[in-house]
Design an enzyme around this catalytic site. Structure first.
Site, PDB file in Angstrom:
ATOM      1  N   HIS A 139      -2.136  -2.760  -6.619  1.00 49.98           N
ATOM      2  CA  HIS A 139      -2.686  -2.408  -5.304  1.00 49.98           C
ATOM      3  C   HIS A 139      -4.211  -2.555  -5.314  1.00 49.98           C
ATOM      4  O   HIS A 139      -4.914  -1.716  -5.886  1.00 49.98           O
ATOM      5  CB  HIS A 139      -2.252  -0.971  -4.959  1.00 49.98           C
ATOM      6  CG  HIS A 139      -2.656  -0.526  -3.600  1.00 49.98           C
ATOM      7  ND1 HIS A 139      -2.849   0.785  -3.267  1.00 49.98           N
ATOM      8  CD2 HIS A 139      -2.918  -1.230  -2.469  1.00 49.98           C
ATOM      9  CE1 HIS A 139      -3.192   0.872  -1.998  1.00 49.98           C
ATOM     10  NE2 HIS A 139      -3.252  -0.333  -1.497  1.00 49.98           N
ATOM     11  N   ASN A 197      -3.215   6.222  -1.190  1.00 56.93           N
ATOM     12  CA  ASN A 197      -2.909   6.492   0.216  1.00 56.93           C
ATOM     13  C   ASN A 197      -2.314   7.871   0.462  1.00 56.93           C
ATOM     14  O   ASN A 197      -2.365   8.380   1.575  1.00 56.93           O
ATOM     15  CB  ASN A 197      -2.017   5.395   0.775  1.00 56.93           C
ATOM     16  CG  ASN A 197      -2.865   4.181   1.110  1.00 56.93           C
ATOM     17  OD1 ASN A 197      -3.950   4.324   1.658  1.00 56.93           O
ATOM     18  ND2 ASN A 197      -2.402   3.002   0.750  1.00 56.93           N
ATOM     19  N   GLU A 250      -4.939  -0.034  -8.303  1.00 59.02           N
ATOM     20  CA  GLU A 250      -3.940   1.000  -8.575  1.00 59.02           C
ATOM     21  C   GLU A 250      -2.714   0.261  -9.133  1.00 59.02           C
ATOM     22  O   GLU A 250      -2.110  -0.565  -8.440  1.00 59.02           O
ATOM     23  CB  GLU A 250      -3.617   1.709  -7.245  1.00 59.02           C
ATOM     24  CG  GLU A 250      -2.959   3.041  -7.371  1.00 59.02           C
ATOM     25  CD  GLU A 250      -2.686   3.701  -6.001  1.00 59.02           C
ATOM     26  OE1 GLU A 250      -2.614   3.001  -4.968  1.00 59.02           O
ATOM     27  OE2 GLU A 250      -2.543   4.931  -5.974  1.00 59.02           O
ATOM     28  N   SER A 269       0.824  -1.204   0.000  1.00 58.64           N
ATOM     29  CA  SER A 269       0.000   0.000   0.000  1.00 58.64           C
ATOM     30  C   SER A 269       0.854   1.248   0.000  1.00 58.64           C
ATOM     31  O   SER A 269       0.328   2.344  -0.152  1.00 58.64           O
ATOM     32  CB  SER A 269      -0.952  -0.014   1.197  1.00 58.64           C
ATOM     33  OG  SER A 269      -0.274  -0.410   2.348  1.00 58.64           O
TER      34      SER A 269
HETATM   35  N1  CAA Z   1     -16.586 -10.389  -0.122  1.00 65.37           N
HETATM   36  C1  CAA Z   1     -17.653 -10.383  -0.913  1.00 65.37           C
HETATM   37  N2  CAA Z   1     -18.661  -9.493  -0.775  1.00 65.37           N
HETATM   38  C2  CAA Z   1     -18.573  -8.600   0.235  1.00 65.37           C
HETATM   39  C3  CAA Z   1     -17.449  -8.552   1.102  1.00 65.37           C
HETATM   40  C4  CAA Z   1     -16.425  -9.504   0.892  1.00 65.37           C
HETATM   41  N3  CAA Z   1     -15.326  -9.520   1.657  1.00 65.37           N
HETATM   42  N4  CAA Z   1     -17.630  -7.536   1.981  1.00 65.37           N
HETATM   43  C5  CAA Z   1     -18.815  -6.956   1.680  1.00 65.37           C
HETATM   44  N5  CAA Z   1     -19.370  -7.598   0.624  1.00 65.37           N
HETATM   45  C6  CAA Z   1     -20.600  -7.241  -0.072  1.00 65.37           C
HETATM   46  C7  CAA Z   1     -21.852  -7.551   0.683  1.00 65.37           C
HETATM   47  O1  CAA Z   1     -22.298  -8.863   0.459  1.00 65.37           O
HETATM   48  C8  CAA Z   1     -22.818  -6.516   0.121  1.00 65.37           C
HETATM   49  O2  CAA Z   1     -23.333  -6.910  -1.143  1.00 65.37           O
HETATM   50  P1  CAA Z   1     -24.625  -6.177  -1.831  1.00 65.37           P
HETATM   51  O3  CAA Z   1     -24.252  -4.762  -2.086  1.00 65.37           O
HETATM   52  O4  CAA Z   1     -24.844  -6.949  -3.087  1.00 65.37           O
HETATM   53  O5  CAA Z   1     -25.717  -6.283  -0.825  1.00 65.37           O
HETATM   54  C9  CAA Z   1     -21.942  -5.314  -0.126  1.00 65.37           C
HETATM   55  O6  CAA Z   1     -20.603  -5.808  -0.233  1.00 65.37           O
HETATM   56  C10 CAA Z   1     -22.055  -4.338   1.001  1.00 65.37           C
HETATM   57  O7  CAA Z   1     -21.714  -4.994   2.224  1.00 65.37           O
HETATM   58  P2  CAA Z   1     -22.547  -4.899   3.575  1.00 65.37           P
HETATM   59  O8  CAA Z   1     -24.026  -4.812   3.288  1.00 65.37           O
HETATM   60  O9  CAA Z   1     -22.060  -5.960   4.496  1.00 65.37           O
HETATM   61  O10 CAA Z   1     -22.048  -3.573   4.251  1.00 65.37           O
HETATM   62  P3  CAA Z   1     -21.965  -2.114   3.729  1.00 65.37           P
HETATM   63  O11 CAA Z   1     -23.100  -1.730   2.850  1.00 65.37           O
HETATM   64  O12 CAA Z   1     -21.694  -1.331   4.945  1.00 65.37           O
HETATM   65  O13 CAA Z   1     -20.646  -2.108   2.818  1.00 65.37           O
HETATM   66  C11 CAA Z   1     -18.330  -1.909   2.491  1.00 65.37           C
HETATM   67  C12 CAA Z   1     -19.420  -2.573   3.283  1.00 65.37           C
HETATM   68  C13 CAA Z   1     -18.372  -2.393   1.052  1.00 65.37           C
HETATM   69  C14 CAA Z   1     -17.019  -2.350   3.146  1.00 65.37           C
HETATM   70  C15 CAA Z   1     -18.553  -0.343   2.540  1.00 65.37           C
HETATM   71  O14 CAA Z   1     -18.706   0.080   3.859  1.00 65.37           O
HETATM   72  C16 CAA Z   1     -17.400   0.425   1.929  1.00 65.37           C
HETATM   73  O15 CAA Z   1     -17.311   0.579   0.721  1.00 65.37           O
HETATM   74  N6  CAA Z   1     -16.506   0.945   2.804  1.00 65.37           N
HETATM   75  C17 CAA Z   1     -15.319   1.678   2.376  1.00 65.37           C
HETATM   76  C18 CAA Z   1     -14.279   0.702   1.904  1.00 65.37           C
HETATM   77  C19 CAA Z   1     -13.029   1.389   1.495  1.00 65.37           C
HETATM   78  O16 CAA Z   1     -12.882   2.594   1.478  1.00 65.37           O
HETATM   79  N7  CAA Z   1     -12.034   0.563   1.131  1.00 65.37           N
HETATM   80  C20 CAA Z   1     -10.730   1.038   0.778  1.00 65.37           C
HETATM   81  C21 CAA Z   1      -9.877   0.972   1.994  1.00 65.37           C
HETATM   82  S1  CAA Z   1      -8.254   1.530   1.646  1.00 65.37           S
HETATM   83  C22 CAA Z   1      -7.477   0.194   1.033  1.00 65.37           C
HETATM   84  O17 CAA Z   1      -7.964  -0.893   0.967  1.00 65.37           O
HETATM   85  C23 CAA Z   1      -6.116   0.420   0.542  1.00 65.37           C
HETATM   86  C24 CAA Z   1      -5.030   0.657   1.477  1.00 65.37           C
HETATM   87  O18 CAA Z   1      -3.897   0.608   1.013  1.00 65.37           O
HETATM   88  C25 CAA Z   1      -5.186   1.004   2.894  1.00 65.37           C
END
Ligand code: CAA
Length: 297
Positions: free
Chosen positions: A139, A189, A151, A118
């Protein structure tokens, strides 16, 4: 390109294995502990089951995808046949340098070596191999099966040909690749972590509480999670280590991590994975509960 090896079976590694297997690739996951590999297969199965329940894939597609995933603790055997290796081990520079110098020894000469780092420099990782033209950043974002972005980070010596292969491959995974250059924090990031750090400073200085800060950003900016919840989700140790890479890389005090973040990591409150960060997490409880530390002090 058919045979993909993933190094590391944690949150990112199992998500990456999940999407490759689902797109028809043969996947081998390597980890040093067999229990971690067994747990990864359980997690992938559960996440695919969510997709079956949502009608995104069929039960048969789930089973076929799971059959394409093998696991091993034997590094040399696990990488020997790979056309592409995606390293998703812990964010530790010395560990990554060792893994890439081993990959250079044990993989086929034409194998592309990608890292899911990351923030660690792709150019620096590539320098531990004799094939800098074939080392690239790939990424993925968490949760990998859901997030569309990859990315794609070009190191100083990454070739146009390898970049094109990784961009095409990302499209085959159903993702959206975005090509960026290799500078601290890349793009994702470099922008995300200062926002998270500023949210922590806002809490630290008493401008507003945990719930209030996250609500402002969720409802005011339409972010799916507030920055403090997102920090817990990513892992506070990961956030701190990325901020340190950006701070060291630019030497600019504006990237200095908030002392509150440093204290939370030092005390072992790392977010979701330890059960407490800005919020506390109890199995089976979906509602967000602010950690006691921030309600009693
Ligand atoms: N595998 C498969 N499906 C998944 C999953 C997984 N691990 N996690 C969630 N889902 C699916 C759910 O089944 C659900 O599907 P539908 O839309 O078809 O109903 C959908 O994703 C949404 O999940 P939830 O209903 O459980 O929960 P939510 O609506 O709160 O969404 C989330 C969860 C997708 C995580 C949402 O909160 C989100 O987008 N959060 C922000 C995530 C983000 O910013 N990620 C980047 C982080 S930074 C990074 O990764 C890089 C780094 O270098 C730090």
């Amino acid at each position: 390109m058919q045979q993909i090896t993933i190094i590391g079976s944690g949150q990112m590694g199992n998500g990456i294995a999940h999407v490759f297997a689902q797109s028809g690739y043969d996947v081998t996951i390597i980890d040093i502990r067999q229990e971690a590999l067994d747990q990864a297969l359980i997690t992938i199965g559960k996440n695919m089951e969510r997709q079956v329940a949502k009608g995104i894939i069929t039960e048969e597609e789930k089973n076929q995808s799971l059959q394409r995933i093998k696991t091993t603790t034997a590094f040399d055997k696990g990488v020997a046949a790979a056309d592409l290796v995606v390293e998703a081990a812990t964010e530790n520079i010395d560990l990554k340098l060792k893994i890439f110098s081993d990959l250079d020894r044990y993989t086929k000469a034409e194998c592309i070596l990608a890292t899911n780092t990351s923030s660690i420099s792709i150019t620096r990782i590539a320098a531990s191999t004799k094939r800098g033209d074939k080392v690239i950043g790939m990424h993925f974002m968490n949760p990998v099966p859901v997030m569309k972005l990859i990315e794609v980070i070009r190191g100083y010596n990454t070739s146009d040909e390898v970049t094109k292969q990784i961009v095409d491959l990302s499209l085959k995974l159903g993702k959206v690749p975005v090509e960026v250059n290799d500078y601290p924090g890349f793009v994702a990031n470099r922008i995300l972590m200062p926002m998270i750090n500023e949210a922590i400073f806002t809490l630290f200085e008493g401008v507003a509480g945990v719930h209030e800060i996250d609500t402002v950003m969720k409802l005011g900016m339409a972010h799916p999670m507030g920055p403090l919840q997102l920090a817990d989700f990513i892992g506070l140790d990961t956030c701190l280590s990325i901020l340190r890479v950006i701070h060291d890389g630019f030497g600019n005090p504006k990237y200095a991590p908030c002392p509150l973040l440093v204290n939370m990591v030092t005390s072992g409150n790392l977010g979701v994975k330890t059960g407490q960060g800005f919020y506390k997490y109890t199995k089976g409880v979906k509602e967000l509960v602010v950690a006691d530390y921030f309600t009693t002090k």
